[in-house]
Design a protein around this motif. Structure first.
Motif, short mmCIF file in Angstrom:
data_model
loop_
_atom_site.label_atom_id
_atom_site.label_comp_id
_atom_site.label_asym_id
_atom_site.label_seq_id
_atom_site.Cartn_x
_atom_site.Cartn_y
_atom_site.Cartn_z
N ARG A 159 0.84 -1.20 0.00
CA ARG A 159 0.00 0.00 0.00
C ARG A 159 0.87 1.25 0.00
NH1 ARG A 159 -5.46 -0.37 1.52
NH2 ARG A 159 -6.15 -2.51 1.93
N ARG A 162 2.56 1.78 -3.35
CA ARG A 162 1.64 2.27 -4.39
C ARG A 162 1.14 3.69 -4.09
NH1 ARG A 162 -0.71 -3.05 -3.84
NH2 ARG A 162 -2.40 -2.12 -2.61
N GLU A 164 -0.85 4.39 -1.70
CA GLU A 164 -2.21 4.31 -1.16
C GLU A 164 -2.21 4.50 0.35
OE1 GLU A 164 -3.70 0.55 -2.32
OE2 GLU A 164 -3.62 0.96 -4.48
N GLU A 169 -1.15 3.51 7.88
CA GLU A 169 -0.45 2.31 7.46
C GLU A 169 1.00 2.31 7.93
OE1 GLU A 169 -4.04 2.53 5.09
OE2 GLU A 169 -2.50 4.00 5.59
#
Length: 232
Positions: A159, A162, A164, A169
């Motif tokens: 994630r 990318r 994202e 996170e």
């Protein structure tokens, strides 16, 4: 009144007082839960369960008292029943307290997959920093029991790669690596954050805390020296 009678040793009057309280719609939940506790204290778990089952039938589907009912079932050792009560309540009423309790109970009854799914949803929704820290700990504990820590790490890294992922996170990934005793990997995540965000000092401060928390004093001291050099 029932508790006062019990304190005075007048057990024979407790049931009568409780029955009177049970007739009052507003007092039915506390009266029933007290009566169940009274039965349990006297070694009558079947009677206690009977009282709680009757209470469940009388409470509205979205009644707040169902939280107390679930706790009473739990104290009786009937954790599956407590889960059932909370799952039913969750259909009509949402709330962090309810979901956190349900997540904990899922683990207690061996439903770890459901627990992990619920904690993950909570992790994205909670706003309180202390609560989020607690939820993250629960995620990692449950994932560890399921053997899914590596899967979570891979998903979080992908994630972030990318673009994202964000602070949420990154924070969980750093905690994950710290928990498994890999401060170097945690530091790499934070180093990358420092470069991408243009906040190298903030990243180094967090890296220092990671090394200190993992008792890696050599790297901690080296990071502190870097902080001093950059801050001059």
């Amino acid at each position: 009144a029932p508790s006062a009678a019990q304190d005075l040793g007048l057990d024979r009057h407790v049931a009568a007082f409780a029955a009177k309280a049970l007739a009052d719609a507003e007092g039915i939940a506390p009266a029933a839960i007290y009566l169940a506790s009274w039965h349990l204290d006297r070694g009558r778990p079947a009677d206690a369960e009977r009282v709680l089952v009757e209470l469940e039938k009388k409470l509205a589907p979205d009644a707040r008292e169902r939280m107390e009912l679930a706790e009473a079932f739990e104290q009786l050792g009937k954790k599956p029943e407590a889960v059932r009560v909370l799952e039913s309540l969750k259909k009509t009423r949402s709330g962090e307290d309810l979901e956190m309790k349900l997540g904990w109970l899922y683990s207690e009854v061996g439903r770890e997959e459901d627990a992990l799914a619920l904690w993950t949803v909570l992790w994205r929704n909670v706003q309180s920093i202390p609560r989020r820290a607690y939820v993250e700990d629960r995620i990692l504990n449950v994932a560890s029991r399921l053997g899914k820590v590596a899967d979570i790490a891979i998903d979080l890294e992908q994630r972030l790669d990318r673009g994202e992922g964000a602070e949420l996170e990154r924070g969980l990934l750093v905690k994950l690596y710290s928990k498994v005793g890999d401060p170097v990997s945690a530091a790499e995540i934070l180093e990358d954050f420092g470069k991408r965000s243009g906040k190298p000092l903030e990243a180094l401060r967090q890296i220092a805390q990671v090394y200190l928390g993992c008792n890696d004093f050599l790297n901690y001291e080296a990071t502190v020296r870097r902080l001093i050099e950059l801050d001059l």
